[in-house]
Scaffold this active site. Sequence first.
Site, mmCIF file in Angstrom:
data_model
loop_
_atom_site.group_PDB
_atom_site.id
_atom_site.type_symbol
_atom_site.label_atom_id
_atom_site.label_comp_id
_atom_site.label_asym_id
_atom_site.label_seq_id
_atom_site.Cartn_x
_atom_site.Cartn_y
_atom_site.Cartn_z
ATOM 1 N N TYR A 166 -3.087 -0.209 -2.195
ATOM 2 C CA TYR A 166 -2.646 1.060 -2.403
ATOM 3 C C TYR A 166 -2.508 1.571 -0.934
ATOM 4 C CZ TYR A 166 -1.938 6.088 -2.758
ATOM 5 O OH TYR A 166 -1.537 7.664 -2.352
ATOM 6 N N GLU A 254 3.634 7.159 0.787
ATOM 7 C CA GLU A 254 2.962 6.583 -0.309
ATOM 8 C C GLU A 254 3.552 5.460 -0.772
ATOM 9 O OE1 GLU A 254 0.670 7.673 -4.128
ATOM 10 O OE2 GLU A 254 2.770 8.059 -4.072
#
Length: 444
Positions: A166, A254
């Site tokens: 992530y 993101e």
Amino acid sequence: MEIVSRPRGINLIKLEKLGQNRTMRGLVSKLVSRSLSVSGKWQQQQLRRLNIHEYQGAELMGKYGVNVPKGVAVGSLEQVKKAVQEVFPNESELVVKSQILAGGRGLGTFKSGLKGGVHIVKRDQAEDIAGKMLGQVLVTKQTGPQGKVVSKVYLCEKLSLVNEMYFSIILDRKSAGPLIIACKKGGTSIEDLAEKFPDMIIKVPIDVFAGITDEDAAKVVDGLAPKAADRKDSIEQVKKLYELFRKSDCTMLEINPLAETSTNQLVAADAKLNFDDNAAFRQKEVFAMRDPTQEDPREVAAAKVDLNYIGLDGEIGCMVNGAGLAMATMDIIKLHGGTPANFLDVGGNASEHQVVEAFKILTSDDKVKAILVNIFGGIMKCDVIASGIVNAAKEVSLKVPVVVRLEGTNVEQGKRILKESGMKLITADDLDDAAEKAVKALAH
């Protein structure tokens, strides 16, 4: 490992509760979340921040040298057939992704009955599954029950992923600059990871003046802990992502998952990017990507005249100056048993034209059964609001009762304009009185 679908976007409010410093996005989200809860049921949320489709984000990242899967966006079956033949001649399987500005696509359901907005299919099945998505309404946990129409699908190569991580860059209030958040686990909700494995989350603040250094990028790579990807190449990928964030005026970038492939490459397998609306004047190429068909048409109209508008599900349309007063107005409406139909802040320096446009937006909502105007004149003058109301009544056929509460600068002039207009308005002495009268007006 296959690409997995997850909600597109960070819930920073939850991360705050888990120790994340308050960010500007968190503050805005908290403000809006409160406003959306006043009617006691699900409400639509739309922030005034440019959000682009996945395929557009991939194209933009590619321009900055970020590794992304090979893919192409298509809007018709003819385009699907052509793309399969020309772009993916040697692929045995493809990923077909519906393109809407909402997360949770993989777990969504089309109103036609098709389950899932992301499918991995054999090459010769791509046209069939794309045909079942295009033009159909996809409902996810982020769209609300009305869902969103899929106008394009994104055809991508199927990657062989050996590790999922992530990565995100946000704006951090405490450090007054960009903050990189990374985790060596990815492909699932970062909020869940932060709750279950808080020690895996690393945060690297970046000096906005000095920019990202090799040391900063190395800290991020160490936190990601790639298993096979070259360390030097990984550091360069992190630096390129920061360059994209800075040069494009992002408010959030993101990537989930940031993946390692079987060829030992770091690839942005799925990404979400938001951009600061205040930078539209210098990011013309980026803002040309805006897809107004995915936005509430009332909010699109409001943005054109620089009004802050969020559509809700209630029956009382609100026109207020100042976000704080707007919040209070919505709360008092709820206290008296009503439900607000919108969050509408005309700001402290609205023109008569903006007031007229605000009324047009309010009356375009069929659910609105009454309108409450609550103005506290400081910079905003009550006579300007009053003139706007009168002119709006001339342009728009007002078929619902209008309750007006004016106080502050030029209040007497404003009241006189309204009185001399001959309009049938319901006047109120204070906010509590105004909200009570607006709720009562619903019954008439």
